[in-house]
Scaffold this motif. Structure first.
Motif, PDB file in Angstrom:
ATOM      1  N   GLU A  27       0.826  -1.212   0.000  1.00 55.68           N
ATOM      2  CA  GLU A  27       0.000   0.000   0.000  1.00 55.68           C
ATOM      3  C   GLU A  27       0.861   1.264   0.000  1.00 55.68           C
ATOM      4  O   GLU A  27       0.621   2.212   0.744  1.00 55.68           O
ATOM      5  N   GLY A  28       1.929   1.254  -0.790  1.00 54.48           N
ATOM      6  CA  GLY A  28       2.791   2.417  -0.934  1.00 54.48           C
ATOM      7  C   GLY A  28       3.783   2.633   0.194  1.00 54.48           C
ATOM      8  O   GLY A  28       4.478   3.632   0.217  1.00 54.48           O
ATOM      9  N   LYS A  29       3.847   1.695   1.156  1.00 57.19           N
ATOM     10  CA  LYS A  29       4.782   1.843   2.279  1.00 57.19           C
ATOM     11  C   LYS A  29       5.765   0.684   2.291  1.00 57.19           C
ATOM     12  O   LYS A  29       5.414  -0.445   1.977  1.00 57.19           O
ATOM     13  N   LEU A  30       6.995   0.988   2.708  1.00 57.02           N
ATOM     14  CA  LEU A  30       8.025  -0.044   2.798  1.00 57.02           C
ATOM     15  C   LEU A  30       7.756  -0.943   4.002  1.00 57.02           C
ATOM     16  O   LEU A  30       7.535  -0.473   5.111  1.00 57.02           O
ATOM     17  N   CYS A  31       7.752  -2.231   3.764  1.00 55.10           N
ATOM     18  CA  CYS A  31       7.619  -3.236   4.816  1.00 55.10           C
ATOM     19  C   CYS A  31       8.743  -4.244   4.618  1.00 55.10           C
ATOM     20  O   CYS A  31       9.479  -4.186   3.634  1.00 55.10           O
ATOM     21  N   HIS A  32       8.866  -5.155   5.551  1.00 53.42           N
ATOM     22  CA  HIS A  32       9.842  -6.233   5.400  1.00 53.42           C
ATOM     23  C   HIS A  32       9.142  -7.553   5.672  1.00 53.42           C
ATOM     24  O   HIS A  32       8.462  -7.703   6.684  1.00 53.42           O
ATOM     25  N   GLU A  33       9.317  -8.459   4.744  1.00 53.06           N
ATOM     26  CA  GLU A  33       8.698  -9.782   4.841  1.00 53.06           C
ATOM     27  C   GLU A  33       9.740 -10.767   5.355  1.00 53.06           C
ATOM     28  O   GLU A  33      10.914 -10.666   5.025  1.00 53.06           O
ATOM     29  N   PHE A  34       9.271 -11.702   6.143  1.00 48.68           N
ATOM     30  CA  PHE A  34      10.177 -12.667   6.755  1.00 48.68           C
ATOM     31  C   PHE A  34       9.441 -13.988   6.865  1.00 48.68           C
ATOM     32  O   PHE A  34       8.323 -14.043   7.350  1.00 48.68           O
ATOM     33  N   LYS A  35      10.046 -15.048   6.381  1.00 47.48           N
ATOM     34  CA  LYS A  35       9.464 -16.391   6.489  1.00 47.48           C
ATOM     35  C   LYS A  35      10.537 -17.329   7.017  1.00 47.48           C
ATOM     36  O   LYS A  35      11.678 -17.291   6.555  1.00 47.48           O
ATOM     37  N   ILE A  36      10.138 -18.164   7.973  1.00 43.28           N
ATOM     38  CA  ILE A  36      11.101 -19.096   8.557  1.00 43.28           C
ATOM     39  C   ILE A  36      10.382 -20.360   9.001  1.00 43.28           C
ATOM     40  O   ILE A  36       9.218 -20.321   9.399  1.00 43.28           O
ATOM     41  N   LYS A  37      11.074 -21.471   8.896  1.00 45.38           N
ATOM     42  CA  LYS A  37      10.519 -22.749   9.362  1.00 45.38           C
ATOM     43  C   LYS A  37      10.568 -22.786  10.878  1.00 45.38           C
ATOM     44  O   LYS A  37      11.566 -22.425  11.495  1.00 45.38           O
ATOM     45  N   ASP A  38       9.462 -23.216  11.464  1.00 42.62           N
ATOM     46  CA  ASP A  38       9.341 -23.345  12.906  1.00 42.62           C
ATOM     47  C   ASP A  38       8.966 -24.793  13.216  1.00 42.62           C
ATOM     48  O   ASP A  38       8.111 -25.365  12.539  1.00 42.62           O
ATOM     49  N   GLU A  39       9.597 -25.372  14.224  1.00 43.78           N
ATOM     50  CA  GLU A  39       9.345 -26.779  14.563  1.00 43.78           C
ATOM     51  C   GLU A  39       7.883 -27.041  14.892  1.00 43.78           C
ATOM     52  O   GLU A  39       7.329 -28.070  14.525  1.00 43.78           O
ATOM     53  N   GLY A  42       5.331 -24.951  11.656  1.00 40.71           N
ATOM     54  CA  GLY A  42       5.629 -25.061  10.225  1.00 40.71           C
ATOM     55  C   GLY A  42       6.277 -23.766   9.769  1.00 40.71           C
ATOM     56  O   GLY A  42       7.170 -23.250  10.418  1.00 40.71           O
ATOM     57  N   GLU A  43       5.792 -23.199   8.671  1.00 41.38           N
ATOM     58  CA  GLU A  43       6.365 -21.934   8.206  1.00 41.38           C
ATOM     59  C   GLU A  43       5.661 -20.765   8.888  1.00 41.38           C
ATOM     60  O   GLU A  43       4.440 -20.677   8.871  1.00 41.38           O
ATOM     61  N   VAL A  44       6.456 -19.893   9.497  1.00 44.51           N
ATOM     62  CA  VAL A  44       5.919 -18.677  10.105  1.00 44.51           C
ATOM     63  C   VAL A  44       6.218 -17.524   9.159  1.00 44.51           C
ATOM     64  O   VAL A  44       7.362 -17.315   8.761  1.00 44.51           O
ATOM     65  N   ASP A  45       5.168 -16.805   8.803  1.00 44.90           N
ATOM     66  CA  ASP A  45       5.286 -15.649   7.913  1.00 44.90           C
ATOM     67  C   ASP A  45       5.074 -14.388   8.742  1.00 44.90           C
ATOM     68  O   ASP A  45       4.139 -14.296   9.504  1.00 44.90           O
ATOM     69  N   LEU A  46       5.974 -13.458   8.626  1.00 41.17           N
ATOM     70  CA  LEU A  46       5.815 -12.175   9.310  1.00 41.17           C
ATOM     71  C   LEU A  46       5.894 -11.065   8.280  1.00 41.17           C
ATOM     72  O   LEU A  46       6.755 -11.091   7.399  1.00 41.17           O
ATOM     73  N   LEU A  47       4.999 -10.110   8.386  1.00 45.69           N
ATOM     74  CA  LEU A  47       5.083  -8.899   7.589  1.00 45.69           C
ATOM     75  C   LEU A  47       5.317  -7.764   8.579  1.00 45.69           C
ATOM     76  O   LEU A  47       4.432  -7.389   9.353  1.00 45.69           O
ATOM     77  N   LEU A  48       6.555  -7.265   8.588  1.00 44.28           N
ATOM     78  CA  LEU A  48       6.958  -6.207   9.512  1.00 44.28           C
ATOM     79  C   LEU A  48       6.643  -4.861   8.879  1.00 44.28           C
ATOM     80  O   LEU A  48       7.181  -4.536   7.818  1.00 44.28           O
ATOM     81  N   VAL A  71       3.199  -5.865  13.312  1.00 42.00           N
ATOM     82  CA  VAL A  71       3.458  -7.043  12.493  1.00 42.00           C
ATOM     83  C   VAL A  71       2.149  -7.793  12.243  1.00 42.00           C
ATOM     84  O   VAL A  71       1.242  -7.764  13.075  1.00 42.00           O
ATOM     85  N   THR A  72       2.066  -8.413  11.072  1.00 42.99           N
ATOM     86  CA  THR A  72       0.945  -9.310  10.784  1.00 42.99           C
ATOM     87  C   THR A  72       1.521 -10.663  10.397  1.00 42.99           C
ATOM     88  O   THR A  72       2.640 -10.747   9.884  1.00 42.99           O
ATOM     89  N   SER A  73       0.741 -11.718  10.662  1.00 47.30           N
ATOM     90  CA  SER A  73       1.197 -13.066  10.356  1.00 47.30           C
ATOM     91  C   SER A  73       0.005 -14.000  10.229  1.00 47.30           C
ATOM     92  O   SER A  73      -0.798 -14.121  11.160  1.00 47.30           O
ATOM     93  N   GLU A  74      -0.091 -14.648   9.082  1.00 48.46           N
ATOM     94  CA  GLU A  74      -1.158 -15.631   8.867  1.00 48.46           C
ATOM     95  C   GLU A  74      -0.984 -16.821   9.816  1.00 48.46           C
ATOM     96  O   GLU A  74      -1.941 -17.315  10.399  1.00 48.46           O
ATOM     97  N   ALA A  75       0.247 -17.298   9.975  1.00 48.40           N
ATOM     98  CA  ALA A  75       0.511 -18.462  10.826  1.00 48.40           C
ATOM     99  C   ALA A  75       0.167 -18.181  12.287  1.00 48.40           C
ATOM    100  O   ALA A  75      -0.435 -19.028  12.961  1.00 48.40           O
ATOM    101  N   LEU A  76       0.504 -17.002  12.783  1.00 45.41           N
ATOM    102  CA  LEU A  76       0.210 -16.678  14.185  1.00 45.41           C
ATOM    103  C   LEU A  76      -1.272 -16.392  14.392  1.00 45.41           C
ATOM    104  O   LEU A  76      -1.827 -16.718  15.440  1.00 45.41           O
ATOM    105  N   MET A  77      -1.930 -15.797  13.370  1.00 44.48           N
ATOM    106  CA  MET A  77      -3.383 -15.589  13.470  1.00 44.48           C
ATOM    107  C   MET A  77      -4.111 -16.932  13.485  1.00 44.48           C
ATOM    108  O   MET A  77      -5.109 -17.103  14.177  1.00 44.48           O
ATOM    109  N   LYS A  78      -3.599 -17.894  12.723  1.00 43.33           N
ATOM    110  CA  LYS A  78      -4.194 -19.229  12.695  1.00 43.33           C
ATOM    111  C   LYS A  78      -4.099 -19.891  14.068  1.00 43.33           C
ATOM    112  O   LYS A  78      -5.021 -20.565  14.510  1.00 43.33           O
ATOM    113  N   LYS A  79      -2.988 -19.673  14.760  1.00 39.10           N
ATOM    114  CA  LYS A  79      -2.787 -20.286  16.075  1.00 39.10           C
ATOM    115  C   LYS A  79      -3.536 -19.551  17.185  1.00 39.10           C
ATOM    116  O   LYS A  79      -4.158 -20.168  18.037  1.00 39.10           O
ATOM    117  N   TYR A  80      -3.481 -18.213  17.190  1.00 35.97           N
ATOM    118  CA  TYR A  80      -4.018 -17.431  18.312  1.00 35.97           C
ATOM    119  C   TYR A  80      -5.330 -16.716  17.999  1.00 35.97           C
ATOM    120  O   TYR A  80      -5.975 -16.185  18.902  1.00 35.97           O
TER     121      TYR A  80
END
Length: 194
Positions: A27-39, A42-48, A71-80
């Motif tokens: 949306e016109g703003k700089l963000c940073h995306e981060f994806k990492i495998k978590d035991e 599974g894959e945790v996605d973060l949008l900073l 931060v937003t995260s599909e994986a963390l929203m799914k869990k919490y």
């Protein structure tokens, strides 16, 4: 000349920029995306949301360089589930030789089970990750004596977003401030000197 020759061979992560944080525009703003495998997840996605107005940034040549960003995260929203106020990520360079903040928070959780003054007074750690590329790697590459002294590692911790105590006034502010002091006192007596 040797110093310049050495510095020009540094890669981006040698300068403290983690290459796993990918810059993207949302949306016109700089963000940073981060994806990492978590035991566990599974894959945790973060949008900073690093360009968000509510971010708190600290930079410097010394210290932890703590940054707190929404931060937003599909994986963390799914869990919490979805938090009404959202989540924040705390990103900092902690000393490798010290007890990590996630370990301290685990001890605080145990204390909270025994002490009402701590229950519901410490933010819940939703997720965390420690990056295994310490600053000592630069010193080791340069053959600096005692390269691990003062070495730092990059941590990212995700919490539910809370509102600032400065939004409270009068008796409500006094009561919450008193609760903070009692919580801190209990934790101090229980050996959490953080």
């Amino acid at each position: 000349m040797v110093l310049l020759y050495t510095l020009q061979r540094f890669e981006i992560h040698d300068w403290g920029q983690n290459k796993d944080f990918l810059p993207i525009e949302v949306e016109g703003k700089l963000c940073h995306e981060f994806k990492i495998k978590d035991e566990k997840l599974g894959e945790v996605d973060l949008l900073l949301h690093t360009s968000h107005d509510e971010r708190v940034m600290h930079y410097g040549l010394q210290g932890r360089a703590t940054n707190v960003v929404p931060v937003t995260s599909e994986a963390l929203m799914k869990k919490y589930g979805k938090f009404e106020d959202g989540m924040v990520a705390k990103i900092f360079w902690g000393e490798a030789s010290r007890t990590s903040e996630p370990e301290i928070l685990k001890k605080v959780e145990e204390i909270a089970k025994r002490h009402a003054t701590v229950q519901d007074h410490v933010p819940e750690l939703l997720w965390h990750h420690t990056f295994m590329n310490p600053t000592s790697a630069i010193r080791e590459a340069l053959d600096v004596p005692e390269p691990t002294t003062g070495s730092r590692v990059l941590y990212i911790l995700v919490f539910r977003k809370l509102f600032p105590i400065t939004q409270l006034h009068g008796k409500e502010l006094f009561d919450v401030w008193r609760q903070c002091i009692l919580c801190h006192l209990t934790l101090w007596k229980e050996g959490v000197h953080h």
